[in-house]
Write a protein that holds these residues in place. Structure first.
Motif, PDB file in Angstrom:
ATOM      1  N   SER A 305       0.389  -1.669   0.114  1.00  0.00           N
ATOM      2  CA  SER A 305       0.404   0.463   0.013  1.00  0.00           C
ATOM      3  C   SER A 305       0.834   1.401   0.029  1.00  0.00           C
ATOM      4  O   SER A 305       0.590   2.231  -0.250  1.00  0.00           O
ATOM      5  CB  SER A 305      -0.837   0.275   1.585  1.00  0.00           C
ATOM      6  N   LEU A 306       2.014   1.311   0.492  1.00  0.00           N
ATOM      7  CA  LEU A 306       3.324   2.654   0.249  1.00  0.00           C
ATOM      8  C   LEU A 306       3.941   2.244  -0.906  1.00  0.00           C
ATOM      9  O   LEU A 306       4.653   3.085  -0.786  1.00  0.00           O
ATOM     10  CB  LEU A 306       3.966   2.225   1.443  1.00  0.00           C
ATOM     11  N   ASP A 307       3.468   1.758  -2.093  1.00  0.00           N
ATOM     12  CA  ASP A 307       4.353   1.334  -2.693  1.00  0.00           C
ATOM     13  C   ASP A 307       6.048   1.107  -2.940  1.00  0.00           C
ATOM     14  O   ASP A 307       6.337   1.648  -3.695  1.00  0.00           O
ATOM     15  CB  ASP A 307       4.471   2.855  -3.834  1.00  0.00           C
ATOM     16  N   LEU A 308       6.152   0.356  -1.746  1.00  0.00           N
ATOM     17  CA  LEU A 308       7.696  -0.716  -1.057  1.00  0.00           C
ATOM     18  C   LEU A 308       7.767  -1.187  -2.164  1.00  0.00           C
ATOM     19  O   LEU A 308       6.683  -2.624  -2.452  1.00  0.00           O
ATOM     20  CB  LEU A 308       7.140  -0.496  -0.344  1.00  0.00           C
ATOM     21  N   ILE A 309       8.360  -1.774  -2.595  1.00  0.00           N
ATOM     22  CA  ILE A 309       9.296  -2.984  -3.674  1.00  0.00           C
ATOM     23  C   ILE A 309      11.298  -3.258  -2.784  1.00  0.00           C
ATOM     24  O   ILE A 309      10.955  -2.602  -1.869  1.00  0.00           O
ATOM     25  CB  ILE A 309       9.455  -2.768  -4.769  1.00  0.00           C
ATOM     26  N   ARG A 310      10.994  -4.250  -3.127  1.00  0.00           N
ATOM     27  CA  ARG A 310      12.338  -4.638  -2.163  1.00  0.00           C
ATOM     28  C   ARG A 310      13.511  -5.396  -3.669  1.00  0.00           C
ATOM     29  O   ARG A 310      13.626  -5.650  -4.320  1.00  0.00           O
ATOM     30  CB  ARG A 310      12.739  -5.383  -1.357  1.00  0.00           C
ATOM     31  N   TYR A 311      14.987  -5.260  -3.834  1.00  0.00           N
ATOM     32  CA  TYR A 311      15.486  -5.729  -4.198  1.00  0.00           C
ATOM     33  C   TYR A 311      16.777  -6.179  -3.421  1.00  0.00           C
ATOM     34  O   TYR A 311      16.523  -6.026  -2.114  1.00  0.00           O
ATOM     35  CB  TYR A 311      16.208  -5.047  -4.749  1.00  0.00           C
ATOM     36  N   PHE A 312      17.258  -7.175  -3.590  1.00  0.00           N
ATOM     37  CA  PHE A 312      18.528  -8.643  -2.613  1.00  0.00           C
ATOM     38  C   PHE A 312      19.853  -7.444  -3.358  1.00  0.00           C
ATOM     39  O   PHE A 312      20.529  -7.745  -4.376  1.00  0.00           O
ATOM     40  CB  PHE A 312      18.061  -9.563  -3.205  1.00  0.00           C
ATOM     41  N   THR A 313      20.868  -7.953  -2.788  1.00  0.00           N
ATOM     42  CA  THR A 313      21.965  -8.652  -2.346  1.00  0.00           C
ATOM     43  C   THR A 313      22.317  -9.648  -1.914  1.00  0.00           C
ATOM     44  O   THR A 313      22.059  -9.599  -0.593  1.00  0.00           O
ATOM     45  CB  THR A 313      23.013  -6.980  -1.790  1.00  0.00           C
ATOM     46  N   CYS A 314      23.381 -10.445  -2.557  1.00  0.00           N
ATOM     47  CA  CYS A 314      23.644 -11.471  -2.753  1.00  0.00           C
ATOM     48  C   CYS A 314      25.053 -11.909  -2.248  1.00  0.00           C
ATOM     49  O   CYS A 314      25.732 -11.885  -3.056  1.00  0.00           O
ATOM     50  CB  CYS A 314      22.618 -12.917  -3.491  1.00  0.00           C
ATOM     51  N   GLY A 315      25.307 -12.843  -1.358  1.00  0.00           N
ATOM     52  CA  GLY A 315      26.557 -13.331  -1.214  1.00  0.00           C
ATOM     53  C   GLY A 315      26.699 -14.264  -0.062  1.00  0.00           C
ATOM     54  O   GLY A 315      25.883 -14.834   0.962  1.00  0.00           O
ATOM     55  N   GLY A 327       9.618   2.310  -8.394  1.00  0.00           N
ATOM     56  CA  GLY A 327       9.537   4.201  -9.848  1.00  0.00           C
ATOM     57  C   GLY A 327      11.019   4.291  -9.189  1.00  0.00           C
ATOM     58  O   GLY A 327      11.621   5.155 -10.371  1.00  0.00           O
ATOM     59  N   THR A 328      12.304   3.713  -8.231  1.00  0.00           N
ATOM     60  CA  THR A 328      13.386   4.592  -7.942  1.00  0.00           C
ATOM     61  C   THR A 328      14.113   4.024  -9.129  1.00  0.00           C
ATOM     62  O   THR A 328      14.237   2.624  -9.403  1.00  0.00           O
ATOM     63  CB  THR A 328      14.156   3.909  -6.432  1.00  0.00           C
ATOM     64  N   VAL A 381      13.467  -2.987 -10.510  1.00  0.00           N
ATOM     65  CA  VAL A 381      12.233  -3.819 -10.598  1.00  0.00           C
ATOM     66  C   VAL A 381      11.675  -4.257  -9.674  1.00  0.00           C
ATOM     67  O   VAL A 381      12.853  -4.974  -8.588  1.00  0.00           O
ATOM     68  CB  VAL A 381      11.927  -4.798 -11.566  1.00  0.00           C
ATOM     69  N   ASP A 382      10.843  -4.731  -8.797  1.00  0.00           N
ATOM     70  CA  ASP A 382      10.540  -5.842  -7.756  1.00  0.00           C
ATOM     71  C   ASP A 382      11.412  -7.112  -7.824  1.00  0.00           C
ATOM     72  O   ASP A 382      11.103  -7.868  -8.267  1.00  0.00           O
ATOM     73  CB  ASP A 382       9.090  -5.827  -7.096  1.00  0.00           C
TER      74      ASP A 382
END
Length: 392
Positions: A305-315, A327-328, A381-382
């Protein structure tokens, strides 16, 4: 002559603060189950659940992990030393009563706490219990929803009228020549439209039809009815288990009429309280036999609802979900980790979670040509997995 390019579609500006650190507030009348819900959600007893109005006066805050099967899969793949999921910041706010907009009860404090959050979980009581008093005397969720909507709108109307009065006083000497004067006149017209939306159209501000320029003015007003609302209907455990309650169809009809498109999630605080006291194994066993917890669904709905998405950093050291607004662009997404990554941004190596899952390893993703180098214009992109490159 080559055909003319179609004009690029203007990107829609979002209502609300332009930030990744957004908060959602739990709102409702006293004794509808807000603090008990907050305690179950955060697995704490910060919210001082008690059977009397205004048991919560100062808002309590908790960071709730957002369930995500993609994150769990990445942790299984990388087996990292540290795992950090995405979080939703949730705040338990004092109960509102009729007359709050004029200062009744804890009205002024309540409304200032609502103003400080970015979205609303509105808890609506739809269960009868003689032992839990209702501030209005009897259980009627439609009346309760009407009270909250009315109080938030009245406060917004008061706020907008005051702002408009100040603008008009300063606007008496305005001419038509300078850009500054024309901009000020335009702002007055937009604020008048906001007031009309609230009073004549009888709509919450978030349901108005706004241009990008208008949204910038609306965002500057920090209005209560501009915040996204997720309705959480608190049922008895029996009603929730059988997925039936006499009020549910009426609540859905009220939302469709008054605030179409707002999400509605039924849940049971008494079930959530009972489950939260169990160990993980006991919880899983209890949910196999009976009703499922709705907390994960509620957390995900609040985050969305807050228009939040997430991306990941992995290792191998860490798998981490980073929260950004939809939209970031890539440099700003990198800047969430460290400002240097944004200021000295070179590019990002990006692959999607789905591509990694399909091919099984980073090497296979690269071999399939699915690891992409993205520059400053790239919009995240999410579910993206990112490796950032920055200059010295």
């Amino acid at each position: 002559m080559p055909p003319k390019k179609a004009p690029a579609q203007e990107k829609k500006v979002m209502l609300g603060r332009p930030s990744n650190n957004l908060k959602i507030g739990i709102v409702g009348l006293p004794n509808v189950g807000k603090s008990s819900f907050f305690n179950a959600l955060s697995n704490t007893d910060l919210g001082k659940a008690a059977n009397f109005p205004y048991a919560t006066i100062n808002p309590e805050e908790a960071r709730i992990p957002v369930p995500d099967t993609r994150f769990e899969w990445l942790c299984d793949l990388y087996k990292p030393a540290s795992r950090v999921p995405a979080f939703l910041t949730c705040i338990d706010i004092a109960g509102l009563t009729a007359g709050a907009s004029t200062g009744a009860g804890l009205g002024n404090a309540f409304l200032s706490h609502v103003r400080a959050v970015d979205g609303i979980f509105q808890v609506v009581r739809s269960f009868d219990d003689a032992e839990v008093i209702h501030v209005e005397g009897d259980v009627n969720p439609l009346r309760d929803m009407e009270i909250i909507q009315t109080e938030l709108r009245l406060k917004d109307i008061e706020w907008v009228e005051k702002h408009l009065d100040g603008l008009k006083r300063g606007g008496r000497a305005l001419g038509n020549n300078s850009l500054a004067d024309r901009a000020k006149k335009e702002e007055i017209a937009i604020v008048e439209k906001v007031l009309k939306t609230l009073t004549v159209d009888n709509k919450d501000v978030r349901k108005g039809d706004w241009t990008n320029k208008e949204i910038e003015v609306v965002n500057g007003l920090s209005l209560l009815t501009a915040k996204p609302v997720t309705y959480l209907v608190n049922l008895s455990e029996a009603d929730y288990s059988r997925k039936k309650n006499k009020w549910l169809p009426k609540i859905k009809a009220w939302i469709d009429t008054n605030n179409p498109g707002d999400p509605l999630i039924p849940f049971s605080v008494s079930l959530e309280e009972r489950l939260s006291a169990l160990s993980e194994e006991e919880k899983a066993a209890a949910q196999k036999e009976g009703a499922q917890s709705a907390l994960g669904k509620i957390t995900q709905a609040g985050y969305a609802s807050l228009d939040l998405i997430r991306y990941f950093t992995c290792g191998p050291d860490e798998v981490r979900a980073w929260t950004i607004r939809r939209g970031t662009k890539a440099p700003q997404a990198a800047g969430v980790i460290h400002s240097d990554f944004e200021n000295k941004f070179v590019c990002g190596e990006i692959m999607s979670h789905d591509d990694l899952k399909e091919h099984g390893s980073e090497t296979a993703v690269k071999a399939a040509g699915k690891l992409r180098q993205q520059g400053k214009p790239y919009e995240m992109v999410d579910g993206d997995i990112a490796y950032w490159k920055s200059g010295a």
